[in-house]
Scaffold this motif. Structure first.
Motif, PDB file in Angstrom:
ATOM      1  N   VAL A 189     124.042  45.194 -35.607  1.00 21.60           N
ATOM      2  CA  VAL A 189     122.586  45.542 -34.991  1.00 21.60           C
ATOM      3  C   VAL A 189     123.380  46.268 -33.264  1.00 21.60           C
ATOM      4  O   VAL A 189     122.984  47.469 -33.382  1.00 21.60           O
ATOM      5  N   THR A 190     124.366  45.592 -32.835  1.00 25.31           N
ATOM      6  CA  THR A 190     125.065  46.937 -31.374  1.00 25.31           C
ATOM      7  C   THR A 190     125.562  47.116 -32.505  1.00 25.31           C
ATOM      8  O   THR A 190     126.083  49.037 -32.065  1.00 25.31           O
ATOM      9  N   THR A 191     126.684  47.509 -33.152  1.00 24.71           N
ATOM     10  CA  THR A 191     127.005  48.784 -33.794  1.00 24.71           C
ATOM     11  C   THR A 191     126.269  49.412 -34.398  1.00 24.71           C
ATOM     12  O   THR A 191     126.729  51.007 -33.491  1.00 24.71           O
ATOM     13  N   ALA A 192     124.846  49.568 -35.042  1.00 23.39           N
ATOM     14  CA  ALA A 192     124.043  50.415 -35.145  1.00 23.39           C
ATOM     15  C   ALA A 192     123.388  50.998 -34.405  1.00 23.39           C
ATOM     16  O   ALA A 192     123.050  52.105 -34.103  1.00 23.39           O
ATOM     17  N   GLY A 195     125.563  52.415 -28.749  1.00 17.77           N
ATOM     18  CA  GLY A 195     125.636  51.806 -26.729  1.00 17.77           C
ATOM     19  C   GLY A 195     123.845  52.447 -26.622  1.00 17.77           C
ATOM     20  O   GLY A 195     123.676  52.376 -25.313  1.00 17.77           O
ATOM     21  N   GLN A 196     123.206  52.848 -27.478  1.00 21.07           N
ATOM     22  CA  GLN A 196     121.606  52.388 -26.873  1.00 21.07           C
ATOM     23  C   GLN A 196     121.019  51.204 -26.568  1.00 21.07           C
ATOM     24  O   GLN A 196     120.168  50.995 -25.830  1.00 21.07           O
ATOM     25  N   PRO A 252     126.089  44.708 -21.909  1.00 23.01           N
ATOM     26  CA  PRO A 252     126.740  44.693 -20.763  1.00 23.01           C
ATOM     27  C   PRO A 252     126.174  43.712 -19.890  1.00 23.01           C
ATOM     28  O   PRO A 252     125.280  44.372 -19.495  1.00 23.01           O
ATOM     29  N   GLN A 253     127.556  42.635 -18.723  1.00 25.58           N
ATOM     30  CA  GLN A 253     126.086  42.362 -17.805  1.00 25.58           C
ATOM     31  C   GLN A 253     125.804  43.152 -16.254  1.00 25.58           C
ATOM     32  O   GLN A 253     124.877  42.844 -16.022  1.00 25.58           O
ATOM     33  N   GLN A 254     126.481  44.582 -16.751  1.00 25.38           N
ATOM     34  CA  GLN A 254     126.104  45.474 -15.712  1.00 25.38           C
ATOM     35  C   GLN A 254     124.381  46.070 -16.609  1.00 25.38           C
ATOM     36  O   GLN A 254     123.808  46.512 -15.373  1.00 25.38           O
ATOM     37  N   ALA A 268     114.184  46.538 -24.217  1.00 24.73           N
ATOM     38  CA  ALA A 268     114.050  47.397 -25.679  1.00 24.73           C
ATOM     39  C   ALA A 268     115.900  47.409 -25.538  1.00 24.73           C
ATOM     40  O   ALA A 268     116.274  48.467 -25.952  1.00 24.73           O
ATOM     41  N   LYS A 269     116.573  46.623 -24.643  1.00 26.89           N
ATOM     42  CA  LYS A 269     118.066  47.206 -24.412  1.00 26.89           C
ATOM     43  C   LYS A 269     118.601  46.598 -25.843  1.00 26.89           C
ATOM     44  O   LYS A 269     119.917  45.849 -25.563  1.00 26.89           O
TER      45      LYS A 269
END
Length: 431
Positions: A189-192, A195-196, A252-254, A268-269
């Motif tokens: 899912v992250t790859t798809a 970065g959004q 990411p924690q940030q 929705a992150k």
């Protein structure tokens, strides 16, 4: 009469706060099982936490209660959650707790072991109807072989998923499997997401996921006698299992810090989140009008066939050990937990009703129905609830979370995190 018994525990662990409470424990209360004249005018104080919406629901429930028990006057008060417990602490020190209290699981042992709560065993099966409550649910309110609380509502650990993000990513719902399968799904899912958005959070930052794995191994996070059910090596193994996903797969924690006080999931992150299943309604409200549903599936499996999941109380009802009207108080508790009127009035405001009679009367919205269906779907994984949380559990849960964020930030190592946690745990367990 139902009586849920456990093995006797060893000496209780006490915090400084509990020691203050202990000073007012015992004495002054009526004999257990004392009755009251149904024609006698009785006044009870009821305290709960919540907001104006919940207060209105309680007022409606009290009105319905008074139609059946016109001789019992109920004076209800409410506060926000932190203020509620601050006031109980002050009242306990002065010997003046309300007759009936909405109660949080994390405080049950502290107040019970200091003699502040009424033993409910004499009322089970008589004043308090136990037929609509399963043995697992009744066992939740037991401390040191004695029932002190009756669960109003339950929740269970689950994986929520975001259908909109999954559709955007072109990835199917998590189909189940072990923790490595879940990690792989998160990465996909992250790859798809480009970065959004990301597939999930670092699940090794939640102590409940550690508990889930320990239960799969036949262990408790903390035992009835207050000892830990794990050692440094087992905690190290758990935190090291998140090393790969912390390298770009999870949010990411940030980003997590930037959306506080909301979470990465309800902004929705994240496309998934491991948490208690009663969070669904709040997530939907925060996500906005474009969301009408969420996915909810079982957490990853550690050992096939293990009874690793359990029902946790969203809240309980307890009675002060010093109440002058124990049977009237038990009558009110029974009504608030079991009556169809309470089920219809509260719905799922307090969580999914634990009582079958209350649940049948509740009008479930689609999210609540999904939670009900989910809890039915995990019946084969549900085991007995663990021992009531140790005094100081909240401190350790928060320390675990903070160390998890530092691991995700990369500002500490697994070895250092383990050392810090065990140092904190030593203080909590031995004070």
């Amino acid at each position: 009469m139902f009586s849920k018994k456990r093995l006797a525990a060893t000496a209780a662990v006490a915090t400084s706060a509990a020691l203050v409470l202990a000073g007012c424990a015992g004495g002054g209360g009526p004999e257990a099982g004392a009755t009251y004249d149904p024609d006698e005018k009785v006044t009870l104080d009821l305290a709960f936490w919540g907001n104006d919406v919940r207060a209105d629901l309680y007022n409606q429930a009290i009105d319905a209660f008074n139609e059946e028990y016109p001789n019992i006057t109920v004076n209800a008060t409410f506060l926000g959650f932190p203020e509620f417990w601050e006031k109980r602490q002050t009242e306990a020190a002065g010997g003046g707790l309300p007759d009936v209290m909405q109660f949080d699981y994390s405080y049950l042992r502290q107040y019970a072991e200091n003699g502040l709560l009424l033993d409910l065993e004499p009322y089970l099966g008589s004043v308090i109807d136990t037929e609509p409550l399963s043995e697992n649910i009744l066992g939740i309110g037991v401390v040191d072989d004695t029932t002190y609380g009756i669960t109003t509502s339950t929740n269970a650990w689950a994986v929520f998923t975001n259908p909109v993000l999954l559709e955007t990513a072109g990835v199917e719902q998590f189909a189940g499997g072990d923790w490595e399968d879940y990690d792989d799904w998160i990465g996909e899912v992250t790859t798809a997401g480009g970065g959004q958005f990301w597939g999930g959070s670092d699940w090794t930052g939640r102590i409940q996921n550690f508990e889930l794995q320990l239960r799969s191994e036949g262990k408790n996070l903390f035992n009835e006698d207050g000892t830990a059910g794990f050692d440094e090596d087992r905690l190290k193994e758990f935190w090291e299992s998140g090393s790969d996903i912390r390298d770009g797969a999870v949010v990411p924690q940030q980003v997590v810090e930037e959306v506080l006080p909301l979470s990465a999931f309800d902004t929705a992150k994240n496309a998934s989140e491991l948490t208690w299943d009663n969070f669904g309604a709040g997530y939907l409200a925060n996500l906005g009008e474009s969301y009408t549903e969420l996915g909810i599936v079982a957490p990853p499996v550690t050992e096939e066939g293990a009874k690793d999941l359990y029902l946790k109380p969203s809240m309980l009802h307890t009675i002060s050990a010093k109440t002058e009207h124990p049977e009237a108080a038990a009558t009110l508790v029974n009504f608030l937990v079991n009556s169809p009127e309470a089920g219809s009035i509260f719905g799922t405001n307090r969580g999914l009703p634990a009582s079958e009679t209350a649940l049948e009367a509740a009008d479930l919205d689609p999210m609540s129905q999904a939670v009900k269906d989910y809890e039915e779907s995990i019946a084969d994984r549900l085991g007995d609830a663990p021992p009531v949380p140790i005094v100081g559990y909240g401190t350790l849960e928060e320390k675990f979370r903070v160390l998890g964020t530092e691991l995700n930030f990369g500002t500490t190592t697994v070895d250092d995190a383990v050392t810090q946690f065990f140092s904190e745990m030593d203080v909590v367990l031995n004070q």
